[in-house]
Write a protein that holds these residues in place. Structure first.
Motif, PDB file in Angstrom:
ATOM      1  N   ASN A   1       0.810  -1.212   0.000  1.00  0.00           N
ATOM      2  CA  ASN A   1       0.000   0.000   0.000  1.00  0.00           C
ATOM      3  C   ASN A   1       0.848   1.269   0.000  1.00  0.00           C
ATOM      4  O   ASN A   1       0.459   2.281  -0.581  1.00  0.00           O
ATOM      5  N   LYS A   2       2.024   1.205   0.646  1.00  0.00           N
ATOM      6  CA  LYS A   2       2.896   2.373   0.757  1.00  0.00           C
ATOM      7  C   LYS A   2       4.217   2.208   0.039  1.00  0.00           C
ATOM      8  O   LYS A   2       4.855   3.199  -0.326  1.00  0.00           O
TER       9      LYS A   2
ATOM     10  N   ILE B   1      15.099  -3.888  -2.932  1.00  0.00           N
ATOM     11  CA  ILE B   1      15.177  -2.445  -2.744  1.00  0.00           C
ATOM     12  C   ILE B   1      13.765  -1.943  -2.459  1.00  0.00           C
ATOM     13  O   ILE B   1      12.793  -2.384  -3.096  1.00  0.00           O
ATOM     14  N   ILE B   2      13.634  -1.040  -1.484  1.00  0.00           N
ATOM     15  CA  ILE B   2      12.330  -0.486  -1.125  1.00  0.00           C
ATOM     16  C   ILE B   2      12.110   0.807  -1.897  1.00  0.00           C
ATOM     17  O   ILE B   2      12.932   1.730  -1.832  1.00  0.00           O
ATOM     18  N   LEU B   3      11.001   0.863  -2.626  1.00  0.00           N
ATOM     19  CA  LEU B   3      10.613   2.075  -3.334  1.00  0.00           C
ATOM     20  C   LEU B   3       9.408   2.714  -2.653  1.00  0.00           C
ATOM     21  O   LEU B   3       8.533   2.012  -2.144  1.00  0.00           O
ATOM     22  N   ASP B   4       9.378   4.030  -2.648  1.00  0.00           N
ATOM     23  CA  ASP B   4       8.197   4.759  -2.201  1.00  0.00           C
ATOM     24  C   ASP B   4       7.141   4.641  -3.305  1.00  0.00           C
ATOM     25  O   ASP B   4       7.377   5.028  -4.450  1.00  0.00           O
ATOM     26  N   LYS B   5       5.981   4.093  -2.963  1.00  0.00           N
ATOM     27  CA  LYS B   5       4.976   3.815  -3.990  1.00  0.00           C
ATOM     28  C   LYS B   5       4.463   5.089  -4.664  1.00  0.00           C
ATOM     29  O   LYS B   5       4.249   5.116  -5.887  1.00  0.00           O
ATOM     30  N   LYS B   6       4.270   6.144  -3.896  1.00  0.00           N
ATOM     31  CA  LYS B   6       3.780   7.389  -4.486  1.00  0.00           C
ATOM     32  C   LYS B   6       4.771   7.948  -5.500  1.00  0.00           C
ATOM     33  O   LYS B   6       4.390   8.432  -6.572  1.00  0.00           O
TER      34      LYS B   6
ATOM     35  N   ALA C   1       7.316  -2.660   4.598  1.00  0.00           N
ATOM     36  CA  ALA C   1       8.361  -3.342   3.833  1.00  0.00           C
ATOM     37  C   ALA C   1       8.820  -4.612   4.534  1.00  0.00           C
ATOM     38  O   ALA C   1       8.988  -5.665   3.904  1.00  0.00           O
ATOM     39  N   LEU C   2       9.004  -4.532   5.846  1.00  0.00           N
ATOM     40  CA  LEU C   2       9.436  -5.701   6.601  1.00  0.00           C
ATOM     41  C   LEU C   2       8.346  -6.768   6.617  1.00  0.00           C
ATOM     42  O   LEU C   2       8.631  -7.965   6.454  1.00  0.00           O
TER      43      LEU C   2
END
Length: 205
Positions: free
Chosen positions: A12-13, A67-72, A121-122
């Motif tokens: 979602n985020k 890798i974590i991306l910001d969804k917005k 993310a976790l």
């Protein structure tokens, strides 16, 4: 690992994508920061060494990273580099027939902290570990002074069991069916797509 090399997990985020060569320059810049070196117990590498590490993560079957991306940001720009905010990892081992994974997460961008993105993310990574990698027990080693990470792991179901000589807290999470159900609830809205689809679709759909 090759298993997740074309896997994208949409929350979602945040959006989790496999660690690829295009991510290395920004990741390398992050890891020159003293605060992140201390938080992750890491030594600074040259950019060439960082590319080698990325290749190792891709080839080794006992390491899984996203890798974590910001969804917005990825939705509005279609630019993975601009959207990068951190990474999440699993180091896998097999002890007495039990699949165990040591977890790590880093939210490198200060502007992305305190918004529940690290938690999601976790949670997404733990769900992937349970359902795809068949992990039966998760572990984490966190510096005792890193209160934010300690609170995050406790919030997501880890229990403090010990401390080691490196001034790290040792936390564990034995995977049970009830925990899997809880992970399903907190990751409601998750979808998995291929990496090739990432920039061709609306991640809100």
């Amino acid at each position: 690992m090759k298993l997740n090399s074309s896997t994208v997990i949409v929350g979602n985020k945040v959006v989790l994508v496999p660690y690829k060569k295009i991510h290395v320059p920004k990741y390398h810049k992050w890891m020159q920061r003293k605060d992140l070196q201390e938080a992750t117990a890491s030594e600074p590498l040259s950019e060439e060494e960082e590319y080698h590490m990325q290749n190792t993560w891709f080839l080794d079957e006992d390491k899984c990273t996203f890798i974590i991306l910001d969804k917005k940001i990825i939705n509005s720009t279609n630019n993975e580099i601009d959207a990068m905010i951190g990474d999440v990892n699993l180091y896998l081992s097999n002890i007495d027939g039990k699949k165990i994974a040591e977890c790590g997460i880093m939210i490198a961008e200060n502007s992305a902290r305190g918004q529940g993105k690290g938690f999601e993310a976790l949670a997404l990574m733990l769900k992937y570990g349970c359902e795809v990698l068949n992990v039966q027990k998760f572990e984490a080693k966190i510096n005792l002074s890193n209160y934010v990470s300690l609170n995050l792991f406790k919030k997501i179901g880890f229990k403090l069991i010990d401390k080691n000589i490196f001034l790290e807290a040792i936390l564990v999470n034995e995977v049970q069916e009830e925990y899997k159900k809880w992970l399903n609830e907190v990751t409601n809205g998750l979808s998995i797509i291929s990496y090739d689809e990432l920039l061709r679709c609306n991640l809100n759909s």
